[in-house]
Scaffold this motif. Structure first.
Motif, PDB file in Angstrom:
ATOM      1  N   GLU A  43      -6.051  -0.046   8.138  1.00  0.00           N
ATOM      2  CA  GLU A  43      -4.892  -0.561   8.861  1.00  0.00           C
ATOM      3  C   GLU A  43      -4.870  -0.146  10.325  1.00  0.00           C
ATOM      4  O   GLU A  43      -4.227  -0.791  11.137  1.00  0.00           O
ATOM      5  CB  GLU A  43      -3.593  -0.081   8.190  1.00  0.00           C
ATOM      6  CG  GLU A  43      -3.328  -0.716   6.843  1.00  0.00           C
ATOM      7  CD  GLU A  43      -1.988  -0.280   6.266  1.00  0.00           C
ATOM      8  OE1 GLU A  43      -1.097   0.064   7.059  1.00  0.00           O
ATOM      9  OE2 GLU A  43      -1.852  -0.271   5.043  1.00  0.00           O
ATOM     10  N   ARG A  74     -11.987  -6.121  -7.897  1.00  0.00           N
ATOM     11  CA  ARG A  74     -12.080  -7.298  -7.033  1.00  0.00           C
ATOM     12  C   ARG A  74     -13.533  -7.638  -6.726  1.00  0.00           C
ATOM     13  O   ARG A  74     -13.929  -8.808  -6.729  1.00  0.00           O
ATOM     14  CB  ARG A  74     -11.319  -7.044  -5.729  1.00  0.00           C
ATOM     15  CG  ARG A  74      -9.804  -7.104  -5.869  1.00  0.00           C
ATOM     16  CD  ARG A  74      -9.149  -6.776  -4.546  1.00  0.00           C
ATOM     17  NE  ARG A  74      -7.703  -6.904  -4.618  1.00  0.00           N
ATOM     18  CZ  ARG A  74      -6.877  -6.555  -3.638  1.00  0.00           C
ATOM     19  NH1 ARG A  74      -7.372  -6.047  -2.516  1.00  0.00           N
ATOM     20  NH2 ARG A  74      -5.571  -6.698  -3.775  1.00  0.00           N
ATOM     21  N   GLY A  75     -14.322  -6.596  -6.428  1.00  0.00           N
ATOM     22  CA  GLY A  75     -15.726  -6.829  -6.138  1.00  0.00           C
ATOM     23  C   GLY A  75     -16.466  -7.420  -7.323  1.00  0.00           C
ATOM     24  O   GLY A  75     -17.272  -8.349  -7.174  1.00  0.00           O
ATOM     25  N   ASP A 126      -3.508   2.744   4.424  1.00  0.00           N
ATOM     26  CA  ASP A 126      -4.868   2.343   4.117  1.00  0.00           C
ATOM     27  C   ASP A 126      -5.712   2.612   5.352  1.00  0.00           C
ATOM     28  O   ASP A 126      -5.272   2.372   6.469  1.00  0.00           O
ATOM     29  CB  ASP A 126      -4.939   0.854   3.740  1.00  0.00           C
ATOM     30  CG  ASP A 126      -6.303   0.462   3.201  1.00  0.00           C
ATOM     31  OD1 ASP A 126      -7.249   0.376   4.013  1.00  0.00           O
ATOM     32  OD2 ASP A 126      -6.431   0.232   1.989  1.00  0.00           O
ATOM     33  N   GLU A 168     -15.445 -11.093  -7.792  1.00  0.00           N
ATOM     34  CA  GLU A 168     -16.123 -11.956  -6.832  1.00  0.00           C
ATOM     35  C   GLU A 168     -17.588 -12.137  -7.208  1.00  0.00           C
ATOM     36  O   GLU A 168     -18.154 -13.224  -7.069  1.00  0.00           O
ATOM     37  CB  GLU A 168     -16.002 -11.362  -5.426  1.00  0.00           C
ATOM     38  CG  GLU A 168     -16.558 -12.243  -4.332  1.00  0.00           C
ATOM     39  CD  GLU A 168     -15.871 -13.591  -4.251  1.00  0.00           C
ATOM     40  OE1 GLU A 168     -16.536 -14.572  -3.849  1.00  0.00           O
ATOM     41  OE2 GLU A 168     -14.661 -13.667  -4.584  1.00  0.00           O
ATOM     42  N   ASP A 189       0.813  -1.214   0.000  1.00  0.00           N
ATOM     43  CA  ASP A 189       0.000   0.000   0.000  1.00  0.00           C
ATOM     44  C   ASP A 189       0.849   1.266   0.000  1.00  0.00           C
ATOM     45  O   ASP A 189       0.351   2.347  -0.297  1.00  0.00           O
ATOM     46  CB  ASP A 189      -0.936   0.008   1.219  1.00  0.00           C
ATOM     47  CG  ASP A 189      -2.017  -1.052   1.122  1.00  0.00           C
ATOM     48  OD1 ASP A 189      -2.513  -1.276   0.007  1.00  0.00           O
ATOM     49  OD2 ASP A 189      -2.351  -1.668   2.146  1.00  0.00           O
ATOM     50  N   ARG A 214      -6.353   2.578  -6.661  1.00  0.00           N
ATOM     51  CA  ARG A 214      -6.725   1.678  -5.567  1.00  0.00           C
ATOM     52  C   ARG A 214      -8.232   1.429  -5.569  1.00  0.00           C
ATOM     53  O   ARG A 214      -8.685   0.291  -5.380  1.00  0.00           O
ATOM     54  CB  ARG A 214      -6.282   2.276  -4.232  1.00  0.00           C
ATOM     55  CG  ARG A 214      -6.568   1.394  -3.031  1.00  0.00           C
ATOM     56  CD  ARG A 214      -6.072   2.027  -1.743  1.00  0.00           C
ATOM     57  NE  ARG A 214      -4.615   2.110  -1.727  1.00  0.00           N
ATOM     58  CZ  ARG A 214      -3.935   2.604  -0.688  1.00  0.00           C
ATOM     59  NH1 ARG A 214      -4.568   3.070   0.367  1.00  0.00           N
ATOM     60  NH2 ARG A 214      -2.618   2.648  -0.738  1.00  0.00           N
ATOM     61  N   ARG A 215      -9.013   2.500  -5.783  1.00  0.00           N
ATOM     62  CA  ARG A 215     -10.462   2.329  -5.836  1.00  0.00           C
ATOM     63  C   ARG A 215     -10.869   1.433  -7.010  1.00  0.00           C
ATOM     64  O   ARG A 215     -11.753   0.579  -6.875  1.00  0.00           O
ATOM     65  CB  ARG A 215     -11.146   3.690  -5.956  1.00  0.00           C
ATOM     66  CG  ARG A 215     -11.166   4.493  -4.658  1.00  0.00           C
ATOM     67  CD  ARG A 215     -12.095   5.683  -4.770  1.00  0.00           C
ATOM     68  NE  ARG A 215     -11.648   6.636  -5.782  1.00  0.00           N
ATOM     69  CZ  ARG A 215     -10.851   7.659  -5.541  1.00  0.00           C
ATOM     70  NH1 ARG A 215     -10.376   7.856  -4.312  1.00  0.00           N
ATOM     71  NH2 ARG A 215     -10.495   8.489  -6.503  1.00  0.00           N
ATOM     72  N   SER A 216     -10.206   1.645  -8.151  1.00  0.00           N
ATOM     73  CA  SER A 216     -10.506   0.800  -9.313  1.00  0.00           C
ATOM     74  C   SER A 216     -10.163  -0.654  -9.039  1.00  0.00           C
ATOM     75  O   SER A 216     -10.907  -1.565  -9.444  1.00  0.00           O
ATOM     76  CB  SER A 216      -9.726   1.305 -10.536  1.00  0.00           C
ATOM     77  OG  SER A 216     -10.093   2.623 -10.877  1.00  0.00           O
ATOM     78  N   ARG A 217      -9.062  -0.868  -8.344  1.00  0.00           N
ATOM     79  CA  ARG A 217      -8.668  -2.240  -8.019  1.00  0.00           C
ATOM     80  C   ARG A 217      -9.693  -2.895  -7.105  1.00  0.00           C
ATOM     81  O   ARG A 217     -10.057  -4.060  -7.296  1.00  0.00           O
ATOM     82  CB  ARG A 217      -7.293  -2.235  -7.349  1.00  0.00           C
ATOM     83  CG  ARG A 217      -6.751  -3.623  -7.054  1.00  0.00           C
ATOM     84  CD  ARG A 217      -5.370  -3.537  -6.420  1.00  0.00           C
ATOM     85  NE  ARG A 217      -5.412  -2.867  -5.130  1.00  0.00           N
ATOM     86  CZ  ARG A 217      -4.339  -2.599  -4.407  1.00  0.00           C
ATOM     87  NH1 ARG A 217      -3.130  -2.921  -4.852  1.00  0.00           N
ATOM     88  NH2 ARG A 217      -4.452  -1.995  -3.240  1.00  0.00           N
ATOM     89  N   GLU A 218     -10.170  -2.150  -6.103  1.00  0.00           N
ATOM     90  CA  GLU A 218     -11.174  -2.699  -5.195  1.00  0.00           C
ATOM     91  C   GLU A 218     -12.474  -2.990  -5.936  1.00  0.00           C
ATOM     92  O   GLU A 218     -13.133  -4.008  -5.682  1.00  0.00           O
ATOM     93  CB  GLU A 218     -11.423  -1.717  -4.050  1.00  0.00           C
ATOM     94  CG  GLU A 218     -10.242  -1.543  -3.106  1.00  0.00           C
ATOM     95  CD  GLU A 218      -9.819  -2.843  -2.455  1.00  0.00           C
ATOM     96  OE1 GLU A 218     -10.725  -3.649  -2.133  1.00  0.00           O
ATOM     97  OE2 GLU A 218      -8.611  -3.069  -2.285  1.00  0.00           O
ATOM     98  N   GLU A 219     -12.861  -2.091  -6.840  1.00  0.00           N
ATOM     99  CA  GLU A 219     -14.068  -2.327  -7.621  1.00  0.00           C
ATOM    100  C   GLU A 219     -13.910  -3.559  -8.509  1.00  0.00           C
ATOM    101  O   GLU A 219     -14.849  -4.357  -8.658  1.00  0.00           O
ATOM    102  CB  GLU A 219     -14.379  -1.102  -8.481  1.00  0.00           C
ATOM    103  CG  GLU A 219     -14.829   0.117  -7.676  1.00  0.00           C
ATOM    104  CD  GLU A 219     -14.976   1.351  -8.541  1.00  0.00           C
ATOM    105  OE1 GLU A 219     -14.718   1.252  -9.761  1.00  0.00           O
ATOM    106  OE2 GLU A 219     -15.346   2.419  -8.007  1.00  0.00           O
TER     107      GLU A 219
END
Length: 383
Positions: free
Chosen positions: A68, A171-172, A65, A175, A11, A164-169
């Motif tokens: 954390e 991942r969502g 993050d 899934e 991070d 980072r937001r794009s990566r989390e989206e």
């Protein structure tokens, strides 16, 4: 090496890490040089060394993050880096201050970081002439330089946060795709289960009705119908148990990839066959579609070996190549020519494999038994 994991914090932006250690090394070298030349007092040396030590100690504790924790370290790090200028490193500490402000953006918000940076610019403009006995023009120059560097740092911070937001989206979404794929597969398998168990129950019902008709005139035939119904009931129960095992979700206990396949293979322990599963090559993330087809191929191979092949041993091998992944499921049973016809659910799996750009083949092995081979392309998956 475990004690240095914070150096590889995913991070923390690598550039920030590089700049931090480069600047602190310059400051430490400057302190040593000042001591050797006798510039300044012992008290100044001690205060600056203590200040620099605090900054270095806080660096690995900084969270990058919001999840954390240790959010208290972010404002404390900003104060410590700002104090470096007063204790003897004026202007040299500016990159560290900007990193501290960027850290506040990661932990709190870009708005908070911008407000803090604006306040620091005003303080810098006022402090340079008063504390360091320089002109107002010097203060403007220092503030201008800080503004340029601040714009660069905040721009990079904003880009990193957006990534980072794009990566989390992603991942969502990944899934969600996996869940939908599993739900679709479970619905199809539930339909097949209904057909299979329903067929058994229909035959059992007809046999018991025959037994009821034969019980007085042909008692021997009636008991034969009852015996056959009993045998079919045992088969139906065994079939239902197999389907319940097959209907388990793809991610068993949160497992995906080879871990899910290994768990599936282990779930056949105690069924009368010995299952061995191994992974070869460097494992990589699989797309949900590829993962599901591999899971179903292993499931189909194990179920067929148990139900039809009379096998004692089954071996599954998952091999990762440069651009393809191959799953081979082989047993030591009697082998069956009609398996390749799709009578055991292989037709739909073969169609799915072709839709993904791969192949699924099934044939009797040369050394006996039956072998399923699925070969599917590997594609990049967002981590």
């Amino acid at each position: 090496m475990a004690g240095f994991d914070w150096l590889r914090d995913a991070d923390r932006p690598f550039l920030f890490n590089l700049v931090f250690w480069a600047v602190t090394a310059v400051m430490a070298a400057g302190l040593v040089q000042a001591v050797l030349l006798g510039v300044g007092s012992v008290l100044e040396y001690v205060l600056f060394a203590a200040n620099l030590g605090l900054v270095v100690a806080l660096w690995p504790m900084l969270p990058w993050d919001r999840a954390e924790g240790r959010r208290w370290a972010a404002p404390l790090f900003l104060v410590a880096t700002t104090m470096l200028g007063i204790s003897g490193a004026y202007s040299t500490q500016l990159p560290l201050i900007l990193i501290a402000v960027a850290n506040l953006a990661f932990i709190y918000s870009m708005r908070a970081a911008t407000v803090i940076l604006s306040c620091l610019a005003v303080v810098m403009f006022a402090a340079v002439p008063l504390i360091f006995h320089k002109t107002v023009l010097d203060g403007l120059q220092e503030m201008g330089l800080g503004a340029v560097l601040a714009a660069f740092v905040l721009g990079m911070t904003s880009s990193t946060l957006a990534a980072r937001r794009s990566r989390e989206e992603a991942r969502g979404l990944l899934e969600r795709i996996r869940e939908l794929a599993v739900a679709e597969e479970r619905a199809r398998m539930a339909s097949e289960m209904h057909d299979s168990v329903g067929h058994h129950l229909t035959v059992i019902k007809m046999g018991l009705e025959n037994a009821e008709r034969f019980r007085e005139r042909r008692p021997d035939a009636a008991w034969e119908e009852v015996r056959q119904a009993k045998e079919l009931t045992v088969e139906a129960l065994a079939d239902a148990r197999r389907w319940v095992r097959a209907l388990r979700p793809l991610a068993l206990d949160g497992r995906v990839g080879s871990a899910a396949l290994e768990r599936l293979a282990a779930s056949f322990d105690g069924t009368g066959i010995s299952v061995r599963f191994e992974v070869r090559g460097e494992e990589r993330l699989l797309t949900p579609d590829v993962e599901l087809v591999l899971y179903r191929v292993l499931q189909e191979g194990l179920t067929n070996a148990l139900r039809h092949a009379g096998a004692e041993h089954v071996r599954g091998t998952l091999t990762f190549g440069d651009d393809r992944v191959v799953l081979v499921v082989s047993d030591d049973g009697k082998g069956r020519d009609d398996r390749s016809s799709g009578g055991f659910g292989l037709t739909s799996l073969a169609d799915r494999a072709r839709a993904l750009g791969g192949t699924l083949t099934g044939a009797n092995a040369t050394r006996g038994g039956f072998e399923l081979r699925a070969e599917l392309p590997l594609t990049e998956v967002v981590a």
